[in-house]
Write a protein that holds these residues in place. Sequence first.
Motif, PDB file in Angstrom:
ATOM      1  N   LEU A 139       5.178   2.356 -20.436  1.00 45.77           N
ATOM      2  CA  LEU A 139       6.037   2.103 -21.494  1.00 45.77           C
ATOM      3  C   LEU A 139       6.890   2.863 -21.266  1.00 45.77           C
ATOM      4  CD1 LEU A 139       5.326   2.027 -25.161  1.00 45.77           C
ATOM      5  CD2 LEU A 139       7.056   3.842 -24.308  1.00 45.77           C
ATOM      6  N   LYS A 140       8.648   2.449 -21.192  1.00 45.85           N
ATOM      7  CA  LYS A 140       9.934   3.619 -21.108  1.00 45.85           C
ATOM      8  C   LYS A 140      10.554   3.292 -22.722  1.00 45.85           C
ATOM      9  CE  LYS A 140      12.885   1.083 -17.880  1.00 45.85           C
ATOM     10  NZ  LYS A 140      13.245   1.255 -16.952  1.00 45.85           N
ATOM     11  N   THR A 141      10.849   4.419 -23.221  1.00 46.49           N
ATOM     12  CA  THR A 141      11.802   4.562 -24.191  1.00 46.49           C
ATOM     13  C   THR A 141      13.207   4.671 -24.321  1.00 46.49           C
ATOM     14  OG1 THR A 141      12.486   7.162 -23.937  1.00 46.49           O
ATOM     15  CG2 THR A 141      10.006   6.028 -25.855  1.00 46.49           C
ATOM     16  N   THR A 142      13.608   4.260 -22.813  1.00 43.81           N
ATOM     17  CA  THR A 142      15.436   4.206 -23.004  1.00 43.81           C
ATOM     18  C   THR A 142      15.685   3.627 -21.405  1.00 43.81           C
ATOM     19  OG1 THR A 142      17.202   5.013 -23.187  1.00 43.81           O
ATOM     20  CG2 THR A 142      15.340   6.313 -22.147  1.00 43.81           C
ATOM     21  N   GLN A 143      16.867   2.978 -21.086  1.00 43.08           N
ATOM     22  CA  GLN A 143      17.316   2.309 -19.711  1.00 43.08           C
ATOM     23  C   GLN A 143      16.792   1.036 -20.167  1.00 43.08           C
ATOM     24  OE1 GLN A 143      19.753   3.854 -18.212  1.00 43.08           O
ATOM     25  NE2 GLN A 143      18.473   4.623 -16.711  1.00 43.08           N
ATOM     26  N   SER A 144      16.690   0.453 -20.984  1.00 42.44           N
ATOM     27  CA  SER A 144      16.226  -0.637 -20.839  1.00 42.44           C
ATOM     28  C   SER A 144      17.066  -1.689 -21.893  1.00 42.44           C
ATOM     29  CB  SER A 144      15.003  -1.098 -21.358  1.00 42.44           C
ATOM     30  OG  SER A 144      14.162  -2.327 -21.477  1.00 42.44           O
ATOM     31  N   ALA A 145      17.928  -2.782 -21.324  1.00 41.05           N
ATOM     32  CA  ALA A 145      18.757  -3.224 -22.803  1.00 41.05           C
ATOM     33  C   ALA A 145      18.094  -5.057 -22.124  1.00 41.05           C
ATOM     34  CB  ALA A 145      20.114  -2.893 -22.424  1.00 41.05           C
ATOM     35  N   PHE A 146      18.974  -5.284 -23.519  1.00 39.96           N
ATOM     36  CA  PHE A 146      18.549  -7.124 -23.013  1.00 39.96           C
ATOM     37  C   PHE A 146      19.333  -7.604 -24.168  1.00 39.96           C
ATOM     38  CE2 PHE A 146      16.434 -11.214 -24.123  1.00 39.96           C
ATOM     39  CZ  PHE A 146      16.372 -11.856 -22.678  1.00 39.96           C
ATOM     40  N   VAL A 147      20.478  -7.950 -23.554  1.00 37.08           N
ATOM     41  CA  VAL A 147      21.494  -8.353 -23.596  1.00 37.08           C
ATOM     42  C   VAL A 147      22.521  -9.871 -23.414  1.00 37.08           C
ATOM     43  CG1 VAL A 147      22.382  -6.380 -24.860  1.00 37.08           C
ATOM     44  CG2 VAL A 147      23.707  -7.354 -22.980  1.00 37.08           C
ATOM     45  N   ASN A 148      23.572 -10.424 -23.854  1.00 39.17           N
ATOM     46  CA  ASN A 148      24.237 -11.441 -23.781  1.00 39.17           C
ATOM     47  C   ASN A 148      23.655 -12.642 -22.846  1.00 39.17           C
ATOM     48  OD1 ASN A 148      26.794 -10.232 -23.564  1.00 39.17           O
ATOM     49  ND2 ASN A 148      26.815  -9.407 -21.790  1.00 39.17           N
ATOM     50  N   PHE A 149      21.829 -12.908 -23.766  1.00 33.76           N
ATOM     51  CA  PHE A 149      21.707 -14.071 -24.026  1.00 33.76           C
ATOM     52  C   PHE A 149      21.858 -15.703 -24.826  1.00 33.76           C
ATOM     53  CE2 PHE A 149      19.224 -11.393 -26.496  1.00 33.76           C
ATOM     54  CZ  PHE A 149      18.722 -11.342 -27.335  1.00 33.76           C
ATOM     55  N   PHE A 204      18.694 -21.079 -32.515  1.00 32.11           N
ATOM     56  CA  PHE A 204      17.542 -20.835 -32.634  1.00 32.11           C
ATOM     57  C   PHE A 204      17.020 -19.455 -32.403  1.00 32.11           C
ATOM     58  CE2 PHE A 204      16.843 -25.033 -31.399  1.00 32.11           C
ATOM     59  CZ  PHE A 204      16.124 -25.460 -32.396  1.00 32.11           C
ATOM     60  N   ARG A 205      18.609 -18.895 -32.111  1.00 31.67           N
ATOM     61  CA  ARG A 205      18.437 -17.498 -31.778  1.00 31.67           C
ATOM     62  C   ARG A 205      18.299 -16.321 -32.930  1.00 31.67           C
ATOM     63  NH1 ARG A 205      22.481 -13.479 -27.511  1.00 31.67           N
ATOM     64  NH2 ARG A 205      21.594 -11.905 -28.823  1.00 31.67           N
ATOM     65  N   SER A 206      17.550 -15.271 -33.529  1.00 30.30           N
ATOM     66  CA  SER A 206      17.529 -14.328 -34.363  1.00 30.30           C
ATOM     67  C   SER A 206      17.642 -13.129 -33.627  1.00 30.30           C
ATOM     68  CB  SER A 206      16.350 -14.577 -35.325  1.00 30.30           C
ATOM     69  OG  SER A 206      15.107 -13.871 -34.367  1.00 30.30           O
ATOM     70  N   LEU A 207      17.105 -12.765 -32.269  1.00 30.10           N
ATOM     71  CA  LEU A 207      17.063 -11.551 -31.385  1.00 30.10           C
ATOM     72  C   LEU A 207      18.818 -10.914 -31.690  1.00 30.10           C
ATOM     73  CD1 LEU A 207      15.097  -9.919 -30.924  1.00 30.10           C
ATOM     74  CD2 LEU A 207      15.428 -10.493 -28.441  1.00 30.10           C
ATOM     75  N   PRO A 208      18.528 -10.045 -32.387  1.00 27.97           N
ATOM     76  CA  PRO A 208      20.077  -9.526 -31.895  1.00 27.97           C
ATOM     77  C   PRO A 208      20.245  -8.395 -30.524  1.00 27.97           C
ATOM     78  CG  PRO A 208      19.493  -7.515 -32.621  1.00 27.97           C
ATOM     79  CD  PRO A 208      17.821  -8.552 -32.648  1.00 27.97           C
ATOM     80  N   ASP A 209      21.373  -8.651 -29.930  1.00 26.51           N
ATOM     81  CA  ASP A 209      21.856  -8.033 -28.676  1.00 26.51           C
ATOM     82  C   ASP A 209      20.882  -6.451 -28.382  1.00 26.51           C
ATOM     83  OD1 ASP A 209      22.467  -9.896 -27.135  1.00 26.51           O
ATOM     84  OD2 ASP A 209      24.988  -9.028 -27.639  1.00 26.51           O
ATOM     85  N   MET A 210      20.202  -6.386 -27.722  1.00 21.97           N
ATOM     86  CA  MET A 210      20.023  -5.673 -27.401  1.00 21.97           C
ATOM     87  C   MET A 210      19.948  -3.936 -26.023  1.00 21.97           C
ATOM     88  SD  MET A 210      15.658  -5.717 -29.133  1.00 21.97           S
ATOM     89  CE  MET A 210      15.540  -7.430 -28.090  1.00 21.97           C
ATOM     90  N   GLU A 211      21.443  -3.024 -27.072  1.00 13.89           N
ATOM     91  CA  GLU A 211      21.185  -2.070 -25.728  1.00 13.89           C
ATOM     92  C   GLU A 211      20.570  -0.868 -25.183  1.00 13.89           C
ATOM     93  OE1 GLU A 211      24.370  -2.195 -24.380  1.00 13.89           O
ATOM     94  OE2 GLU A 211      25.334  -3.801 -26.172  1.00 13.89           O
ATOM     95  N   ASP A 212      19.677  -1.246 -25.666  1.00 14.97           N
ATOM     96  CA  ASP A 212      18.959   0.630 -25.397  1.00 14.97           C
ATOM     97  C   ASP A 212      17.644   0.408 -26.160  1.00 14.97           C
ATOM     98  OD1 ASP A 212      17.780   2.895 -24.741  1.00 14.97           O
ATOM     99  OD2 ASP A 212      19.193   3.988 -26.446  1.00 14.97           O
ATOM    100  N   ARG A 213      16.779   0.390 -25.499  1.00 16.90           N
ATOM    101  CA  ARG A 213      15.384  -0.706 -26.091  1.00 16.90           C
ATOM    102  C   ARG A 213      13.938  -0.527 -25.842  1.00 16.90           C
ATOM    103  NH1 ARG A 213      13.753  -6.708 -23.944  1.00 16.90           N
ATOM    104  NH2 ARG A 213      13.974  -6.603 -21.631  1.00 16.90           N
ATOM    105  N   GLY A 220      15.814   8.289 -14.880  1.00 16.33           N
ATOM    106  CA  GLY A 220      15.651   6.673 -15.252  1.00 16.33           C
ATOM    107  C   GLY A 220      16.105   5.481 -14.210  1.00 16.33           C
ATOM    108  N   ILE A 221      15.684   4.287 -14.265  1.00 18.67           N
ATOM    109  CA  ILE A 221      16.096   3.113 -13.403  1.00 18.67           C
ATOM    110  C   ILE A 221      16.745   2.329 -14.629  1.00 18.67           C
ATOM    111  CG2 ILE A 221      14.126   2.138 -13.174  1.00 18.67           C
ATOM    112  CD1 ILE A 221      15.471   1.161 -10.320  1.00 18.67           C
ATOM    113  N   PHE A 222      18.190   2.316 -15.072  1.00 19.06           N
ATOM    114  CA  PHE A 222      18.100   1.115 -15.624  1.00 19.06           C
ATOM    115  C   PHE A 222      17.834  -0.451 -15.748  1.00 19.06           C
ATOM    116  CE2 PHE A 222      21.409  -2.427 -17.576  1.00 19.06           C
ATOM    117  CZ  PHE A 222      21.128  -1.897 -18.491  1.00 19.06           C
ATOM    118  N   SER A 223      17.644  -0.926 -16.829  1.00 17.81           N
ATOM    119  CA  SER A 223      16.926  -2.659 -16.641  1.00 17.81           C
ATOM    120  C   SER A 223      17.502  -3.334 -17.988  1.00 17.81           C
ATOM    121  CB  SER A 223      14.714  -2.450 -17.435  1.00 17.81           C
ATOM    122  OG  SER A 223      14.944  -3.860 -16.800  1.00 17.81           O
TER     123      SER A 223
END
Length: 298
Positions: free
Chosen positions: A154-164, A169-178, A220-223
């Motif tokens: 588990l890591k607490t930062t350096q992970s995002a999920f955006v622009n999908f 059908f989408r409810s998930l917001p862009d997440m810049e830092d998850r 860390g390393i960005f994902s």
Amino acid sequence: MDENYEWVERGYGKNSVKILHVRREGPVHTIKEYEVNTQLTLNTDKDYTHGDNSDIIATDSQKNTVYILAKNHGITSPEDFSLLLSSHFLSKYSHVDRAKVDVETYPWRRIVMEGKAHNHAFLFSPEVQHTCTVTQYRGGKPLLSTGLVGMRVLKTTQSAFVNFVSDEFRSLPDMEDRIFSTVVTAYWEYNRVDGVDFGKVWMTMLKLVYDKFAGPPDIGIFSPSVQNTIFLLQEAALKVMPEISKVQVTMPNKHYYSVDLSKFPEVGSSVNNEVFLPTDKPAGNITAVLGRKVNSKL
Ligand SMILES: O=c1[nH]c(=O)c2[nH]c(=O)[nH]c2[nH]1
């Protein structure tokens, strides 16, 4: 057998043969604890079709073989032991067409006290499992695959999920830092087995998981996605380990959602980046197998 039928699969062996091997070099002892499955496929099916047992190598004898080879040859790695067993079954019994051996290791680690490695005491450390499977046909090369299984991180930062995909059908917001948490499983196949230091390959894969998931300790390393992290790990593994032909990596996405505390006046801020709901199920199931192209020079 009726001419309308043919075998799709056939074989028999002993499952979960439990063994602890102790190597004693003076006061320094080294242990290997395994669960071994053996499976043999014969060049005759008369055992199945006619109840003729005369060619059967009893599953009990297969179990004894595990113990006898361990005693006579010792155990260095699960891969070397599986290869020893499969080649033994094929050379000892000329009517065996295929030998298959699976090994699951028990993760014992030498206890270290005040920086000093203990001579003969060990700690069960189930952070990550080491498995392997060898399949060998008569006259063929052994096909060996190793698994690094069940490594929860588990890591607490350096992970995002955006622009999908954004649609109805989408409810998930862009997440810049998850939060990014997963249970890493990697299986890799070898293109050769002679002269390979399997322990070194295993440690290299473990280090690459740390490198590509966690990254350097300070920054860390960005994902940008689980998919990309999987690919970076696979690409690095194929790059630094020429003895590997393909690698499958699976990373279920164990979601941690920020708890909505915005309706509580006693919570001073509408932003909550501290309290999360761990959601083991459902989990995203993200996997890929990366291999070398035929004629690849790398
Ligand atoms: O890294 C991710 N990849 C996805 O495909 C996906 N889908 C999802 O809901 N969250 C995520 N995160």
